[in-house]
Scaffold this active site. Sequence first.
Site, PDB file in Angstrom:
ATOM      1  N   PHE A  88      -0.660   5.719   6.647  1.00 36.68           N
ATOM      2  CA  PHE A  88      -0.698   7.184   6.751  1.00 36.68           C
ATOM      3  C   PHE A  88      -0.585   7.876   5.402  1.00 36.68           C
ATOM      4  O   PHE A  88      -0.984   9.029   5.256  1.00 36.68           O
ATOM      5  CB  PHE A  88       0.427   7.674   7.685  1.00 36.68           C
ATOM      6  CG  PHE A  88       1.783   7.773   7.016  1.00 36.68           C
ATOM      7  CD1 PHE A  88       2.130   8.894   6.275  1.00 36.68           C
ATOM      8  CD2 PHE A  88       2.710   6.734   7.108  1.00 36.68           C
ATOM      9  CE1 PHE A  88       3.368   8.977   5.637  1.00 36.68           C
ATOM     10  CE2 PHE A  88       3.939   6.812   6.470  1.00 36.68           C
ATOM     11  CZ  PHE A  88       4.267   7.932   5.729  1.00 36.68           C
ATOM     12  N   LYS A 124     -10.116   1.427  10.523  1.00 39.20           N
ATOM     13  CA  LYS A 124      -9.101   1.863  11.491  1.00 39.20           C
ATOM     14  C   LYS A 124      -8.004   2.570  10.681  1.00 39.20           C
ATOM     15  O   LYS A 124      -7.105   1.933  10.135  1.00 39.20           O
ATOM     16  CB  LYS A 124      -8.539   0.630  12.223  1.00 39.20           C
ATOM     17  CG  LYS A 124      -7.945   0.869  13.600  1.00 39.20           C
ATOM     18  CD  LYS A 124      -6.817   1.859  13.685  1.00 39.20           C
ATOM     19  CE  LYS A 124      -5.503   1.352  13.138  1.00 39.20           C
ATOM     20  NZ  LYS A 124      -4.458   2.422  13.082  1.00 39.20           N
ATOM     21  N   GLU A 176      -3.091   6.300  12.765  1.00 42.03           N
ATOM     22  CA  GLU A 176      -3.201   7.231  13.891  1.00 42.03           C
ATOM     23  C   GLU A 176      -2.381   8.492  13.654  1.00 42.03           C
ATOM     24  O   GLU A 176      -2.483   9.453  14.411  1.00 42.03           O
ATOM     25  CB  GLU A 176      -2.778   6.526  15.196  1.00 42.03           C
ATOM     26  CG  GLU A 176      -1.314   6.110  15.277  1.00 42.03           C
ATOM     27  CD  GLU A 176      -0.989   4.774  14.585  1.00 42.03           C
ATOM     28  OE1 GLU A 176      -1.651   4.432  13.593  1.00 42.03           O
ATOM     29  OE2 GLU A 176      -0.036   4.112  15.039  1.00 42.03           O
ATOM     30  N   SER A 190       2.919  -1.448   5.690  1.00 42.80           N
ATOM     31  CA  SER A 190       4.270  -1.958   5.425  1.00 42.80           C
ATOM     32  C   SER A 190       4.281  -3.487   5.400  1.00 42.80           C
ATOM     33  O   SER A 190       3.397  -4.140   5.975  1.00 42.80           O
ATOM     34  CB  SER A 190       5.220  -1.434   6.502  1.00 42.80           C
ATOM     35  OG  SER A 190       4.767  -1.872   7.768  1.00 42.80           O
ATOM     36  N   CYS A 202       3.673   4.211  -2.031  1.00 44.53           N
ATOM     37  CA  CYS A 202       4.033   2.804  -2.258  1.00 44.53           C
ATOM     38  C   CYS A 202       4.366   2.569  -3.717  1.00 44.53           C
ATOM     39  O   CYS A 202       4.927   1.539  -4.064  1.00 44.53           O
ATOM     40  CB  CYS A 202       2.899   1.902  -1.835  1.00 44.53           C
ATOM     41  SG  CYS A 202       1.449   2.127  -2.851  1.00 44.53           S
ATOM     42  N   GLU A 243      13.000  -0.607   2.070  1.00 45.83           N
ATOM     43  CA  GLU A 243      12.073   0.419   1.600  1.00 45.83           C
ATOM     44  C   GLU A 243      12.337   1.667   2.440  1.00 45.83           C
ATOM     45  O   GLU A 243      12.038   1.692   3.637  1.00 45.83           O
ATOM     46  CB  GLU A 243      10.615  -0.027   1.782  1.00 45.83           C
ATOM     47  CG  GLU A 243       9.646   1.013   1.267  1.00 45.83           C
ATOM     48  CD  GLU A 243       8.177   0.685   1.528  1.00 45.83           C
ATOM     49  OE1 GLU A 243       7.863   0.101   2.580  1.00 45.83           O
ATOM     50  OE2 GLU A 243       7.342   1.048   0.681  1.00 45.83           O
TER      51      GLU A 243
HETATM   52  P1  NAD Z   1       2.334   0.709   8.827  1.00 44.84           P
HETATM   53  O1  NAD Z   1       2.462  -0.716   8.430  1.00 44.84           O
HETATM   54  O2  NAD Z   1       3.247   1.221   9.879  1.00 44.84           O
HETATM   55  O3  NAD Z   1       0.844   1.008   9.344  1.00 44.84           O
HETATM   56  C1  NAD Z   1      -0.283   0.640   8.597  1.00 44.84           C
HETATM   57  C2  NAD Z   1      -1.448   0.416   9.547  1.00 44.84           C
HETATM   58  O4  NAD Z   1      -1.124  -0.657  10.433  1.00 44.84           O
HETATM   59  C3  NAD Z   1      -1.773   1.620  10.420  1.00 44.84           C
HETATM   60  O5  NAD Z   1      -3.171   1.737  10.531  1.00 44.84           O
HETATM   61  C4  NAD Z   1      -1.121   1.276  11.749  1.00 44.84           C
HETATM   62  O6  NAD Z   1      -1.797   1.846  12.842  1.00 44.84           O
HETATM   63  C5  NAD Z   1      -1.226  -0.226  11.787  1.00 44.84           C
HETATM   64  N1  NAD Z   1      -0.125  -0.849  12.524  1.00 44.84           N
HETATM   65  C6  NAD Z   1       1.147  -0.382  12.661  1.00 44.84           C
HETATM   66  N2  NAD Z   1       1.874  -1.221  13.407  1.00 44.84           N
HETATM   67  C7  NAD Z   1       1.065  -2.235  13.759  1.00 44.84           C
HETATM   68  C8  NAD Z   1       1.247  -3.425  14.529  1.00 44.84           C
HETATM   69  N3  NAD Z   1       2.418  -3.730  15.084  1.00 44.84           N
HETATM   70  N4  NAD Z   1       0.195  -4.252  14.673  1.00 44.84           N
HETATM   71  C9  NAD Z   1      -0.986  -3.968  14.114  1.00 44.84           C
HETATM   72  N5  NAD Z   1      -1.221  -2.853  13.382  1.00 44.84           N
HETATM   73  C10 NAD Z   1      -0.207  -1.999  13.201  1.00 44.84           C
HETATM   74  O7  NAD Z   1       2.465   1.576   7.482  1.00 44.84           O
HETATM   75  P2  NAD Z   1       2.528   3.158   7.338  1.00 44.84           P
HETATM   76  O8  NAD Z   1       3.858   3.628   7.806  1.00 44.84           O
HETATM   77  O9  NAD Z   1       1.303   3.790   7.886  1.00 44.84           O
HETATM   78  O10 NAD Z   1       2.433   3.295   5.744  1.00 44.84           O
HETATM   79  C11 NAD Z   1       3.541   3.192   4.904  1.00 44.84           C
HETATM   80  C12 NAD Z   1       3.701   1.784   4.370  1.00 44.84           C
HETATM   81  O11 NAD Z   1       2.524   1.385   3.681  1.00 44.84           O
HETATM   82  C13 NAD Z   1       4.826   1.662   3.354  1.00 44.84           C
HETATM   83  O12 NAD Z   1       5.494   0.461   3.572  1.00 44.84           O
HETATM   84  C14 NAD Z   1       4.090   1.650   2.027  1.00 44.84           C
HETATM   85  O13 NAD Z   1       4.775   1.029   0.968  1.00 44.84           O
HETATM   86  C15 NAD Z   1       2.871   0.889   2.389  1.00 44.84           C
HETATM   87  N6  NAD Z   1       1.783   1.144   1.449  1.00 44.84           N
HETATM   88  C16 NAD Z   1       1.465   0.161   0.572  1.00 44.84           C
HETATM   89  C17 NAD Z   1       0.474   0.372  -0.365  1.00 44.84           C
HETATM   90  C18 NAD Z   1       0.112  -0.700  -1.329  1.00 44.84           C
HETATM   91  O14 NAD Z   1      -0.898  -0.547  -1.986  1.00 44.84           O
HETATM   92  N7  NAD Z   1       0.855  -1.785  -1.463  1.00 44.84           N
HETATM   93  C19 NAD Z   1      -0.201   1.593  -0.386  1.00 44.84           C
HETATM   94  C20 NAD Z   1       0.132   2.574   0.536  1.00 44.84           C
HETATM   95  C21 NAD Z   1       1.139   2.331   1.458  1.00 44.84           C
END
Ligand code: NAD
Length: 496
Positions: free
Chosen positions: A150, A174, A177, A227, A282, A381
Amino acid sequence: MPVALIRHLIDGVEHGELVRTGPVFNPATGERQHEVVLGSVADVEAAIAAARSALPGWRATSLTKRADVLFRLRHLLTERSAELAAIVTSEHGKVLSDAAGEIGRGLENVEFASGLIAQLKGEFSQQVSTGVDVHSVKQPVGVVGCITPFNFPVMVPLWMVASAIACGNTVVLKPSEKDPSASVFLARLFLEAGLPAGVLNVVHGDKVAVDTILDSPDVDAVSFVGSTPIARSIYQRASANGKRVQALGGAKNHMVVLADADIDAAADAAVSAAYGSAGERCMAVSVLVAVGDVGDRLVPAIAGRLDALAIGDGTDAASEMGPLITAEHRDKVASYVAGAEAEGATVVVDGTAKQFDGDGFFIGVSLIDHVGTGMRVYTDEIFGPVLSVVRVATYEDAVALVNSNRYGNGVALFTRDGGAARQFEFDVEVGMVGINVPIPVPVGAYSFGGWKDSLFGDSHIYGPESFHFYTRSKVVTTRWPDPLHSTIELAFPGNS
Ligand code: NAD
């Protein structure tokens, strides 16, 4: 007021009914402003099928024509940047200048990908054996599933999609959401730029949609950013299914400040990098490592800057920091601050005490000193506007602290000592390093990626490494035969 339904974009056409949906809030007001369709297995399979059937045409499209699309996209994105920034602010909450900043960094990826003719050059070796030449070519991997978080609803999709498409792949994107509209806007701009329908498809959804991508035999590669727990499981599931995977995870970025650093510059950098985008980056700085006695000067300098920060609706030009993404996330962030004193830390500034009008998901900024490595504020985090200060005695202690952390996304060193900076660059076990630069996100001509639990897979994202990730190499050995010298030879062919 009836809410708008945000639908999939498959083969250039909107799809999706009001069957299973999720809320899309305006975090600044708390209003549930849209519903997003949460894709079923059938929806996602339709998107994959569209990508698969667009693949032969797109991979055969000349490099010049592919570059043309990216050039036009760059133009359209620049022209409509304000509109896109407003979409980002309304669903994510970050202030407009920050949204414009992420669009600018995403544009760098489009610009780099437009140079695809140079990136896709193969190699040629003449006369490797008598009358025999060898050359290599880079071909697309196939259908790529892109799953994004997000916090950067424009930049992260562009990290993936610009290069994947440049290499001749087709894509199923994808997005998160929580703020899905920016991806649909981007996909429409790609169509306007001349990308054929089906090359880039957007499906919305949750785990159902993601698992369908991970398990489909028609998806060849997966790029994920999110994450760490999800990144790890995506990597395991997709690679067990034989796909090429890169899964970028979470972070806990340290900013090490040596005793000789300029305190005002370090304090400004710490405030900007810890609280910008409400800490939902991040590459945000979440741990300040104060070496020697520097903490005694630096902590008051940071604390003294916090009252003046303007926190408010991201559409207000005066706001410097917006709300968090959801009410649940705000409450989780607050719980870390609330628990810090009991763990033995000192809460210097408690942002949870700050009051805000209305129902937005706002929280004030917090500064916590004397944090220990066993405390939750250090180990987790938090992904919010909370800066922890760990005090250490020496440079060696600082490096040991950073290197023993399970994350390795970004790190910064503040010093005026060039020798110390050079040694730090050599010693530190982190993927992206800033020297007097608090958020060292590499420019688009390099690649982005962390180490350890911040990245699963062996390719960083965007830039040159993405052209490696999104292509397969093929090596061709050629002989133009001389019929007079043709013989039968059953031994394994050597080169002579
Ligand atoms: P998230 O892991 O909750 O979601 C990321 C994606 O995975 C979304 O599209 C979500 O719909 C999907 N997802 C969530 N739960 C899932 C599951 N159980 N099974 C399959 N798919 C699932 O992350 P977020 O809250 O949207 O974003 C924040 C996180 O992203 C933080 O941890 C941040 O550090 C990380 N991030 C990392 C970078 C990087 O380059 N390393 C960049 C941006 C964000």
